[in-house]
Design an enzyme around this catalytic site. Structure first.
Site, short mmCIF file in Angstrom:
data_model
loop_
_atom_site.label_atom_id
_atom_site.label_comp_id
_atom_site.label_asym_id
_atom_site.label_seq_id
_atom_site.Cartn_x
_atom_site.Cartn_y
_atom_site.Cartn_z
CG ASN A 58 -66.18 15.49 60.49
OD1 ASN A 58 -65.93 15.59 59.38
ND2 ASN A 58 -65.26 14.92 61.62
NE ARG A 117 -70.63 10.01 71.04
CZ ARG A 117 -69.90 10.33 69.93
NH1 ARG A 117 -69.22 11.39 70.05
NH2 ARG A 117 -69.87 9.63 68.99
CD GLU A 176 -74.86 11.78 69.43
OE1 GLU A 176 -74.25 10.88 69.01
OE2 GLU A 176 -74.41 13.09 69.19
NE ARG A 184 -64.40 9.36 61.35
CZ ARG A 184 -65.34 9.13 62.44
NH1 ARG A 184 -65.92 7.97 62.87
NH2 ARG A 184 -66.09 10.39 62.84
CE LYS A 228 -70.41 18.63 69.53
NZ LYS A 228 -71.21 18.00 68.78
CG ASN A 276 -70.26 13.95 73.00
OD1 ASN A 276 -69.19 13.59 72.84
ND2 ASN A 276 -71.31 14.03 72.22
CG HIS A 310 -73.30 7.53 64.63
ND1 HIS A 310 -72.72 7.49 63.51
CD2 HIS A 310 -72.47 8.68 65.06
CE1 HIS A 310 -71.83 8.17 63.13
NE2 HIS A 310 -71.35 9.16 64.15
#
Length: 398
Positions: free
Chosen positions: A210, A92, A378, A240, A16, A9, A180
């Site tokens: 985040n 991902r 995830e 954001r 990650k 990821n 997501h």
């Protein structure tokens, strides 16, 4: 020799990773390289969360890009995987555009199509693709699977996907995609396994980290999401802005003289909790601060999330459960309380003690709507997709 699934990821300054063994997906190792290009930090743990590697770089030999960082991760991995081999890799990928509605085996042609989507997710897509290229270099010939954050939302009704623009823009791919999705899919599957009746019910899942968004789920399928064409839309996030009048963007460019690049930096990196507070994007810092700007930022965040919960409940025609997940959703009890305050009209009421200790169910006894806290994963969702996608491909080839 046992087979391993490596899940990557790749973010803007981090990678990650998790490593699973066999079809049972036994977690072996998880870790991340943070601060790529600045002050890199590698942290690796085993399944019991015991530290296996913890290294920081401050010298000239620090990894300066994702390829170099992945090389260090791979060197560590090769040192511990005696008797095992990486047999497949899952990634991902934030944006799948209008065409990718399910995970896909990565080929040169697929990679070219994903590169064309960089403009739709400029903070994420380039780094997702950098991770794919680096993995191809380190593991030539190993099948790799792209898993999309947008795919879970591809079954939305047309009304949920469209902007009120001339229809030719929709046909050109300018539509609401939602993000997501890997997190939402994981939560939907796990709730269905825990309680099949609830899994078929009307769920609002709040992925609050985040990056933050909400999703309306019924019968395990996404009906609507707060994020849209890009990962800027919806509720405010760490840096954001969330939902904003498009006229503000026109004003910034026409009256304030800002360039598109300057506006993009403002909306993606200088807004949200960081911009509102002038202090930090980290909820822990804001909750610990006595500055009024910090409290106002948290109140704004809670207000907008609460507003969207009401909207998602309207899409569903009612609500059976509200689920909090991700870093803020799983850990910020005070912010969960702020969000739920005033939602009694939906049948939502928190038990303060359960909420404070982060129980799996934090709703008050005998309330109409369950309020749950669930850990999202995830990376495991990606690993499940890798197994299924490669199995389907082998079956088709047989």
């Amino acid at each position: 020799m046992s087979d391993l699934i490596l899940v990557l990821n790749a973010g803007s300054s981090s990678i990650k990773f998790e490593v699973f063994e066999g079809s049972a997906l036994r977690l072996l190792w998880l870790g991340q390289m943070e601060g790529i290009g600045a002050a890199p930090h590698l942290l690796v743990r085993d399944a019991a969360r015991r530290s296996l590697a913890d290294r920081r770089w401050t010298t000239d030999d620090a990894p300066g890009d994702h390829a170099a960082a992945l090389g260090i991760i791979m060197d560590w991995l090769k040192g511990v995987m005696t008797g095992r081999r990486v047999s497949s890799i899952g990634h991902r990928v934030v944006h799948g555009g209008p065409d990718f509605a399910a995970p896909v085996v990565i080929t040169a042609a697929v990679l070219r199509r994903l590169e064309a989507l960089v403009a739709l997710a400029p903070l994420h897509q380039p780094h997702n693709l950098a991770g794919i290229r680096a993995a191809m270099e380190h593991f030539p010939g190993v099948p790799q699977v792209a898993c999309f954050d947008t795919a879970f939302h591809r079954g939305h009704p047309w009304e949920a996907d469209s902007f009120a623009l001339p229809v030719e823009f929709y046909d050109r791919g300018i539509r609401r995609y939602g993000f997501h999705g890997l997190s939402y899919e994981y939560i939907a599957r796990r709730l269905a396994a825990e309680d099949p009746a609830l899994g078929r019910g009307r769920l609002v899942v709040a992925h609050l980290g985040n990056g933050a968004s909400l999703c309306a789920i019924r019968d395990g399928r996404s009906l609507d999401s707060t994020m849209g064409f890009t990962a800027l839309d919806g509720v405010p996030m760490g840096t954001r802005c969330g939902q904003i009048d498009p006229g503000v963007v026109l004003h910034l460019m026409q009256a304030e003289g800002m360039t598109p690049a300057e506006v993009a930096r403002l909306l993606y990196k200088e807004s949200g909790l960081k911009g509102l507070s002038g202090l930090s994007q980290d909820v822990r810092d804001l909750e610990a601060s006595d500055r009024p700007e910090a409290s106002r930022a948290l109140s704004y965040f809670a207000w907008r999330v609460r507003r969207e919960i009401g909207g998602m409940a309207a899409v569903l025609g009612g609500l059976d459960a509200l689920v909090f997940t991700a870093g803020i959703g799983e850990n910020a009890a005070g912010l969960r309380a702020r969000i739920c305050d005033g939602l009694g009209f939906l049948g939502i009421s928190l038990d303060p003690q359960r909420n404070a200790r982060g129980a799996a169910e934090i709703s008050a006894t005998a309330t109409a709507v369950k309020v749950l806290v669930r850990h999202t994963d995830e990376e495991r969702m990606i690993a499940e997709h890798v197994l299924a996608t490669l199995a389907a491909g082998h079956a088709a080839a047989a």
